[in-house]
Motif scaffolding. Structure first.
Motif, short mmCIF file in Angstrom:
data_model
loop_
_atom_site.label_atom_id
_atom_site.label_comp_id
_atom_site.label_asym_id
_atom_site.label_seq_id
_atom_site.Cartn_x
_atom_site.Cartn_y
_atom_site.Cartn_z
N SER A 266 22.53 -32.01 -58.30
CA SER A 266 21.55 -32.75 -57.51
C SER A 266 21.61 -32.27 -56.07
N THR A 267 20.48 -32.23 -55.40
CA THR A 267 20.46 -31.73 -54.02
C THR A 267 20.46 -32.86 -52.98
N ILE B 133 1.20 -45.21 -62.58
CA ILE B 133 1.83 -44.17 -63.40
C ILE B 133 2.89 -44.80 -64.29
N GLU B 134 2.74 -44.57 -65.60
CA GLU B 134 3.74 -45.05 -66.56
C GLU B 134 4.64 -43.86 -66.87
N ALA B 135 5.82 -43.84 -66.31
CA ALA B 135 6.72 -42.73 -66.61
C ALA B 135 8.09 -43.29 -66.94
N ASP B 136 8.79 -42.61 -67.80
CA ASP B 136 10.17 -42.94 -68.08
C ASP B 136 11.00 -42.39 -66.91
N TYR B 137 12.05 -43.11 -66.52
CA TYR B 137 12.82 -42.61 -65.38
C TYR B 137 13.41 -41.25 -65.66
N ASP B 138 13.57 -40.94 -66.93
CA ASP B 138 14.14 -39.65 -67.29
C ASP B 138 13.20 -38.49 -66.96
N GLN B 139 11.92 -38.77 -66.77
CA GLN B 139 10.97 -37.69 -66.43
C GLN B 139 11.02 -37.32 -64.95
N ILE B 140 11.77 -38.12 -64.18
CA ILE B 140 11.79 -37.92 -62.73
C ILE B 140 12.91 -36.98 -62.30
N ILE B 141 12.58 -36.06 -61.42
CA ILE B 141 13.58 -35.17 -60.82
C ILE B 141 13.53 -35.38 -59.31
N ILE B 142 14.66 -35.70 -58.73
CA ILE B 142 14.73 -35.92 -57.29
C ILE B 142 15.26 -34.66 -56.62
N GLY B 143 14.67 -34.30 -55.50
CA GLY B 143 15.11 -33.09 -54.79
C GLY B 143 15.11 -33.30 -53.29
N ALA B 144 15.90 -32.49 -52.60
CA ALA B 144 16.01 -32.60 -51.14
C ALA B 144 14.80 -31.95 -50.47
N GLY B 145 13.64 -32.55 -50.67
CA GLY B 145 12.41 -32.01 -50.10
C GLY B 145 11.56 -31.34 -51.16
N SER C 172 6.52 -41.47 -45.87
CA SER C 172 6.64 -42.92 -45.86
C SER C 172 7.90 -43.40 -45.14
N LEU C 173 8.96 -42.58 -45.08
CA LEU C 173 10.15 -42.96 -44.30
C LEU C 173 10.17 -42.16 -43.01
N ALA C 174 10.62 -40.93 -43.08
CA ALA C 174 10.63 -40.05 -41.91
C ALA C 174 10.90 -38.65 -42.40
N PRO C 175 10.42 -37.62 -41.68
CA PRO C 175 10.61 -36.25 -42.14
C PRO C 175 12.08 -35.86 -42.29
N SER C 176 12.95 -36.58 -41.56
CA SER C 176 14.36 -36.19 -41.62
C SER C 176 15.08 -36.74 -42.85
N PHE C 177 14.41 -37.64 -43.61
CA PHE C 177 14.99 -38.03 -44.90
C PHE C 177 14.54 -37.01 -45.93
N ARG C 178 15.46 -36.28 -46.47
CA ARG C 178 15.09 -35.20 -47.37
C ARG C 178 15.09 -35.69 -48.80
N ILE C 179 14.12 -36.53 -49.14
CA ILE C 179 14.04 -37.02 -50.52
C ILE C 179 12.60 -36.92 -51.02
N SER C 180 12.40 -36.06 -52.00
CA SER C 180 11.12 -35.95 -52.68
C SER C 180 11.39 -36.10 -54.18
N TYR C 181 10.31 -36.22 -54.95
CA TYR C 181 10.51 -36.30 -56.40
C TYR C 181 9.31 -35.75 -57.13
N MET C 182 9.55 -35.37 -58.38
CA MET C 182 8.42 -34.98 -59.23
C MET C 182 8.57 -35.67 -60.58
N VAL C 183 7.43 -35.86 -61.24
CA VAL C 183 7.44 -36.43 -62.59
C VAL C 183 6.95 -35.33 -63.52
N LEU C 184 7.79 -34.96 -64.46
CA LEU C 184 7.43 -33.87 -65.37
C LEU C 184 6.80 -34.42 -66.63
#
Lengths: 490, 490
Positions: free
Chosen positions: A348-349, A174-186, A319-331
């Motif tokens: 930011s969450t 995936i070729e994405a600019d970092y600006d297209q990424i949104i990080i969320g707590a799950g 990939s880490l553990a369910p208790s790490f609340r870090i997900s992301y999306m690429v818009l």
């Protein structure tokens, strides 16, 4: 040469006892880090057991990271970073979803503990590199203290978004600019953003069968949902079209729970559906793509898409553990512009400390090392479990449906019992597993798919039941007993 | 005796130079931890300066935690935990909201950096106990590793909820069961839950003026909002009644941004409004109640309420740092039952590591120590800033509206300029502050309140402007210069 007193093996199999003994010798230092182990053949001769016994024990030890092999050189004891890391391995318990989790919020009747639970996203506790994570956290807390206190960018800290971009480039093309990424707590937080972005005044489609939580999140936020049936290629485009949905959530790289990988033909049809009308979007949930075991994984829809209609989502929960609340999306870029216009008032969450720690964990190469290690481990669990099932007394009654990908597969069992009766008998024997039909949204849903009985139709005429086997939380050394318990339940 | 060479003070005031010199002598070890400092009188005589000069310097040093006083014994150099903690203090910069924050998502025109920014929730970087936080994190990562990997209770880990209960009991006299507490990654997540719980098919009322983000979150999630005017006692009940709202968001312990503390009479009227019809709820946002400087803070609505109509909310954003994404709410029991029934499919939004770390940080007493330290520090900043303004050349043109509470106050300035012109001239002189009228929702809103000009009515006839002074991010040693810059702008 290695000494093993097989007279002490008690009820353990030869392989099981050999594996335990070697592990113990590594842990207590009898076998030293880096030590060259005897070849399978010579150890088999020496101990008077079959080569296959040695091979199975070695495979388990490799899978768990105690030894490693070098082609044409043989087997070696792993170098551990620190005494602490060995200590962690000693207390090797699998972490079940804690009792806390169901306590008060859940159904108390479900707090029963099972010998093996195939319904949970548990992970092996001894697999997580706690020492490394603690070291990186400490580095971040001492070196980046001033950055840590500042309000973070609402999309997530740029360092982490850049690290994710690198990862997406190398793992998913995936070729994405970092600006297209949104990080969320799950992922749920990200779905929430998507619904605020695209609105709730249209229909959201989900896969049937599928992950019911998505449906619950969408409807809880006020959107209408349509459950669209799938066939062996994935979601049915004609049903999707008829549903009048404008947004669809799919798991093309590894459908949950059937494990189907959507072939390119259906992918192109799905992308064509999206492009055929304005404001149609596809949410591509790539939740366990790190764990594809054979060949290069199929390219994400996000990459195939040429019309900016795909929102790509992934998570560190698997990939880490369910208790790490870090997900992301690429818009896709047009949606990114809308996001910035409408939702930039949010904070930011995810906490700054964890964002910086994960960024550093990725950038220092620990994350990809961890994923490779886990992938090897999960492959061993999977292969061993499948092999044991296929060599079991019930081998003629079972069918395994899997595509060498992800952390679950389907186990179809033919028995004289109804699906619900079989499920109950498995539970009586300490095996918890959900039926595929439980992932359908209603009992009238079609499930000719896999020639399975209709959801809810129990006791059924065909006397067969498909179980979803989510194996990430089981221990290799328990597999033989698990299979025996399944045999006993039939 | 202490030696200070005042010939080297350059442009600094006597107090400023003395403060800097003493700080330096503490940092470089000339003055040792625990050392008894000379009395104010004897040091003043020795250095040939006034007692007030010494007193101001000592006050600053106390506020910043370099020295402490014991009644009738005098002043002593603080004992530091570790060399590291002193080093942190050396790089004592205030953390502004990072440039990252506005980069790309914000308005690029606003990335200008100011000498003093009264619009941001910045906190003093040298105030956060990084070493302690790192130590507790390390403890959690090594001792509680298996608990950390498990999926957490969706309401938050019980240990943290119990710690919060203790804190609420002692600080706010709230008697709640830990099960009533829901932890979320920031207040916005909790508002989101509330809207899913109470629905979006009715009107949510917010205070006018108020914190616009609440309004944005509510409307972005599809609810209708009504902005209800306030008078000197807070939200106007007759307007609230007329609005047909069913839920109202209020900040009774310290209204944002006016600083009003809602008196008991209005509180009882508000509670009566809630009880007068079914399904009416009050969201009580207690966001900076830890920082009330005089007397015991007024009891929360949650405690006064007898009809289970108040949802209490608070956050660690103000008391720790904005980058820690941990907030919580306390639900009245009937709503808790509904929450468990409808929303228990969600996952916790805060990572397990931070939940366990914060729980331990609270339980070991570090949190209350930190809050007390910060309260003393903020009080010093506030008192010094107010004193300097009241002793400035413009003292006859200003009016300060505050109630000894919270991290902001109102500064009303009469000048020959319009409000917007004055704001611009302040910005030219490096002072960024928002006008009170910017917190109103429309220019037609009433603001007879404080006899202020109507929102948007610039240039105004009365030639006065009220600024919201959010002072938590400024440095004590900058205050004299800040006041000079304000004088210059008039």
């Amino acid at each position: 040469m290695i000494t093993i007193d097989f007279s002490k093996r008690g009820n353990l199999s030869l392989t099981g006892f050999l594996y335990q003994s070697l592990k113990q010798q590594i842990l207590d230092g009898t076998l030293k880090p880096g030590e060259h182990l005897p070849s399978k053949r010579s150890l088999a001769q020496h101990l008077g057991v079959s080569v296959i016994t040695i091979e199975n024990a070695y495979d388990n030890l490799i899978a768990e990271g105690y030894i490693y092999s070098i082609e044409k050189k043989g087997f070696f004891v792993e170098e551990f970073n620190a005494a602490g890391e060995i200590a962690e391995k000693q207390s090797a318990a699998i972490i079940p979803v804690s009792e806390e989790n169901t306590e008060k919020t859940g159904n108390p009747a479900q707090t029963q503990s099972f010998f093996a639970d195939f319904t949970k996203n548990a992970i092996a506790a001894n697999k997580f590199p706690f020492n490394t994570w603690a070291k990186v956290t400490k580095q971040v807390l001492t070196r980046q203290s001033s950055q840590l206190l500042a309000t973070q960018n609402m999309q997530g800290c740029p360092a982490l978004r850049q690290a994710i971009c690198q990862h997406l480039k190398s793992f998913r093309n995936i070729e994405a600019d970092y600006d297209q990424i949104i990080i969320g707590a799950g992922s749920e937080i990200l779905y929430n953003f998507i619904l605020q972005l695209l609105g709730t005044n249209h229909i959201y489609a989900v896969e049937n069968p599928g992950y019911h939580k998505i449906y619950k999140v969408f409807t809880s936020l006020g959107a209408k949902c349509a459950a669209i049936n799938i066939d062996k290629s994935g979601i049915l485009i004609n049903q999707l079209e008829k549903s009048n949905a404008r947004t669809v959530h799919v798991t093309p790289s590894h459908h949950f729970p059937t494990g189907i990988v959507m072939p390119i033909k259906r992918r192109l049809e799905l992308l064509a559906w999206a492009s055929a009308a304005p404001s149609r979007y596809i949410i591509e949930d790539d939740y366990d793509s790190e764990f594809r075991f054979m060949s290069r994984p199929i390219e994400p829809l996000f990459v195939t898409d040429r019309n900016s209609r795909v929102i790509y989502m992934n998570t560190f929960t698997k990939s880490l553990a369910p208790s790490f609340r870090i997900s992301y999306m690429v818009l896709p870029k047009p949606l990114l512009a809308l996001f910035k216009q409408n939702l930039n008032f949010y904070s930011s969450t995810v906490s700054a400390v964890e964002q910086f720690t994960l960024a550093s964990f990725i950038n220092q190469g620990f994350f990809s090392r961890h994923v490779i290690k886990m992938k090897n481990y999960y492959r061993s669990v999977r292969n061993f479990l499948i092999a044991e099932l296929q060599n079991s007394k019930i081998k003629s009654q079972i069918e395994i449906l899997e595509e060498n990908s992800g952390l679950h597969f389907l186990l179809n069992i033919k028995s004289g019992k109804s699906a619900s009766q079989l499920k109950e008998d498995l539970a009586q024997n300490g095996i918890n597993a959900k039926l595929l039909q439980e992932y359908f949204y209603s009992s009238s849903d079609s499930s000719d798919f896999f020639s399975l009985p209709k959801a809810g139709a129990a006791p059924d005429a065909k006397n067969q039941a498909a179980f979803v086997i989510n194996y990430s939380g089981i221990q290799i050394e328990d597999i033989k007993q698990i299979v025996q318990r399944i045999e006993k339940s039939l």
